[in-house]
Design an enzyme around this catalytic site. Structure first.
Site, PDB file in Angstrom:
ATOM      1  N   ARG A  28       9.063  -9.774  -2.303  1.00  0.00           N
ATOM      2  CA  ARG A  28      10.052  -9.274  -1.346  1.00  0.00           C
ATOM      3  C   ARG A  28      11.006  -8.252  -1.971  1.00  0.00           C
ATOM      4  NH1 ARG A  28      10.459 -12.617   3.163  1.00  0.00           N
ATOM      5  NH2 ARG A  28      12.476 -11.701   3.605  1.00  0.00           N
ATOM      6  N   HIS A 489      -9.926  21.261  12.467  1.00  0.00           N
ATOM      7  CA  HIS A 489      -8.835  21.920  13.201  1.00  0.00           C
ATOM      8  C   HIS A 489      -7.625  22.165  12.308  1.00  0.00           C
ATOM      9  CE1 HIS A 489     -11.027  21.604  16.931  1.00  0.00           C
ATOM     10  NE2 HIS A 489     -11.296  20.348  16.631  1.00  0.00           N
TER      11      HIS A 489
END
Ligand code: F6R
Length: 594
Positions: A28, A489
């Site tokens: 954590r 693209h």
């Protein structure tokens, strides 16, 4: 996002237990660690910046007297990771110590006020206002518990707080709002902690603390009071996770252990079929739209959900990033089912969105941690059965989320064929794991790469995104996932000699098209690693490297299986670069701030 533990032991010193417990929460936060105990006239305190093992080697953290105390691991929000900013923080007289997880939004105004009253602050943290407020109220005659109640009336934000005082040396008081905190009830030891793994070794008996409740631990037991000061008689839940589940058990890292647990995680999650069916039966005639809301890896699981629900059940489905939800939630109504995907159940962005969606729509949370905030806020809950995940990068919780989503979609669409296919997924994953060494070998070749691209179409597009995220998180190599057809693209401009491109090519209708994209990048010098199926001769001849998977795994169920070699690839690249995959820099397992 910071971990806290507090404990009172009947017979023994608290510091060794606090060190052991807080070590289980290192996922954590790992930029600093601190422990404080209270005895007679002293707060005994040791803290420093760095990982627990480093600070412990220097300070011998378990060597503190007293059978009550608090501990903290930090993921910095306010103030850099340094000894002065690490928790516990003290009041002016060194008589009160506090650990805190979350953010105090109005700390600057409080600090200014306290400074006018003569308080002097040492750190850059928001947390330090808490011990000073406690000191102020204790000086006015309050006991520690009442001082904490008065303090939470003043502070705004998200918090889990635990405090000790030399005036009440055998006591820990704690509270929470929008940050997790559970209470552990052992035989001779009482705990508060941010998450289960901290206390599994000592007890499986848990009480979930609601917002605004204050718990007081003493050598005689536990008292919990509501915001009106009434003593509550709260239910004790027994959780069925074992301490071994939160240990490495011979593996070098939690991440690789958890990758190996994915077959069983999926099996256990699919076994929840009756619960999922009940939810589906209850809501299916009453919804005409679905929206997924999630962050990070859970967002990628949601993208797969969109393809499944739209294709199989024909229900329009959108996927929203939780942090962007409030900018686009206006069209939700009571016919919308909003599905929140979150392994921790404590992600602040996701919880905020859940509160909003609850006002207009049906809400379903797919969550791994029992009793977490999302499970208590959502109207319907599906619990994934991955067990505790300690590695910061999500692996087994991700495939378990997918398993729940597949189950939900298959039942919603009454698709028996898909349900049958799902039952075979654990075996397919095992086959991949048997060939782990192949990926390990390939990873050596790529360990110095600067950029990676991942491409896939349809169901394989979220796999590409998740593969790239795993790489970024634990190897710090830049990786991007693209829809294979989108590459030309724009992004194809970045393809150059030797750039690794991972092409995800399960058998299916679009295989040929993705093969063409593969050839397009090869023509520009890319080094292609093809993840495909046995017998795919076209891929085998064209790609520089291949990893092959059972050909029964088609494009629809590919997300559950094809992600596994990509997780393993990231793991071994991180290891080859001498990084700790369990504790990637700047990340924390549970993001409890917006
Ligand atoms: C990636 C990862 C994060 C989380 C995200 C959401 O490996 O772990 O991207 O997926 O922070 O967390 P939860 O699922 O707990 O809401």
């Amino acid at each position: 996002m910071c971990g806290i533990v507090g404990c009172v032991l009947k017979d023994d010193d608290a510091a060794p237990v606090l060190l052991d417990s807080i070590s289980k929460l290192e996922y954590r936060g790992y930029d600093s660690i601190g422990i404080a105990t209270a005895t007679g006239n002293t707060i005994n305190l040791k803290k420093g910046a760095g990982k627990i093992a480093e600070v412990d080697a220097e300070l011998d953290l378990a060597d503190l007297p007293g059978n009550c105390g608090i501990a903290h691991v930090r993921w910095a929000t306010h103030g850099d990771p340094s000894e002065i900013n690490s928790h516990p923080h003290l009041d002016e007289n060194n008589a009160i110590a506090v650990v805190h997880n979350g953010i105090i939004e109005n700390y600057l105004a409080i600090k200014e006020e306290l400074e006018k009253e003569g308080h002097e602050f040492k750190s850059d943290t928001d947390t330090e206002v808490i011990p000073h407020l406690l000191e102020k109220f204790v000086d006015e005659g309050c006991d520690l518990e009442l001082a904490l109640r008065k303090t939470i009336d003043i502070i705004h934000g998200a918090y889990a707080i635990a405090a000790i005082s030399i005036k009440e040396p055998n006591k820990v008081v704690a509270t929470r709002k929008d940050s997790p905190l559970i209470v552990g009830v052992g035989e001779k030891e009482y705990f508060v902690a941010s998450d289960f793994p901290a206390i599994l070794k000592y007890t499986n008996n848990i009480i979930y603390l609601e917002e605004g409740e204050i718990v007081t631990l003493t050598g005689d037991g536990i008292t919990i009071k509501d915001s009106e000061d009434n003593i509550l008689d709260k239910e004790v839940d027994v959780i069925d996770w074992s301490p071994e589940m939160a240990q490495k058990e011979g593996y070098d890292h939690f991440m690789i252990k958890e990758i190996h647990e994915q077959d069983i995680a999926i099996k256990n999650t699919l076994a929840e079929r009756e619960i999922v069916k009940k939810i589906v039966d209850e809501i299916k005639d009453d919804i005409n739209r679905v929206a997924f809301v999630a962050c990070g890896t859970s967002y990628h699981a949601s993208l797969t959900g969109k393809y499944l629900i739209e294709t199989l059940a024909g229900i329009p489905t959108e996927v929203l990033l939780a942090s962007e939800f409030k900018y686009s939630q206006k069209s939700l109504n009571d016919k919308t089912l909003v599905i929140f995907i979150t392994q921790s159940g404590e992600t602040a962005d996701t919880l905020k969105a859940l509160d909003v969606a609850n006002e207009t729509s049906k809400t379903l949370a797919i969550v791994n941690v029992a009793g977490s905030s999302a499970t208590r806020k959502a109207q319907y809950v599906i619990q994934t059965q991955a067990g505790p995940e300690i590695g910061v990068a999500a692996t087994k919780t991700y495939v378990s989320q997918l398993a729940s989503i597949y189950l939900f979609a298959a039942l919603l669409a009454d698709n028996k064929e898909l349900l049958e296919k799902l039952d075979k997924v654990p075996d397919y994953i095992n086959e991949v794991l048997e060939n782990e060494d192949k990926i390990k070998d390939i990873s050596r070749k790529y360990r110095f790469a600067r950029d990676f691209f991942y491409i896939g179409r349809g169901y394989s597009y979220p796999i590409a995104l998740e593969g790239a995220l795993k790489l970024k998180e634990i190897t710090y190599i830049h990786g991007e996932g693209y829809a294979a057809g989108e590459l030309k693209h724009g992004p194809i401009a970045l393809i150059d000699d030797g750039i690794p491109v991972v092409a995800i090519l399960p058998p299916g209708d679009d295989h040929k098209k993705t093969m063409s994209n593969l050839e397009e990048v090869q023509a520009r010098g890319a080094d292609v690693l093809g993840i495909g199926s046995y017998g795919d001769e076209d891929l085998i001849t064209k790609a520089q490297d291949t990893f092959l998977i059972n050909s029964e795994v088609d494009d629809i169920i590919a997300p559950l299986v094809y992600i596994v070699p990509l997780q393993i690839l990231s793991y071994y690249v991180a290891v080859a670069r001498d990084l700790d995959p369990d504790k990637p820099k700047n990340l924390a397992k549970c993001v409890t701030v917006e």
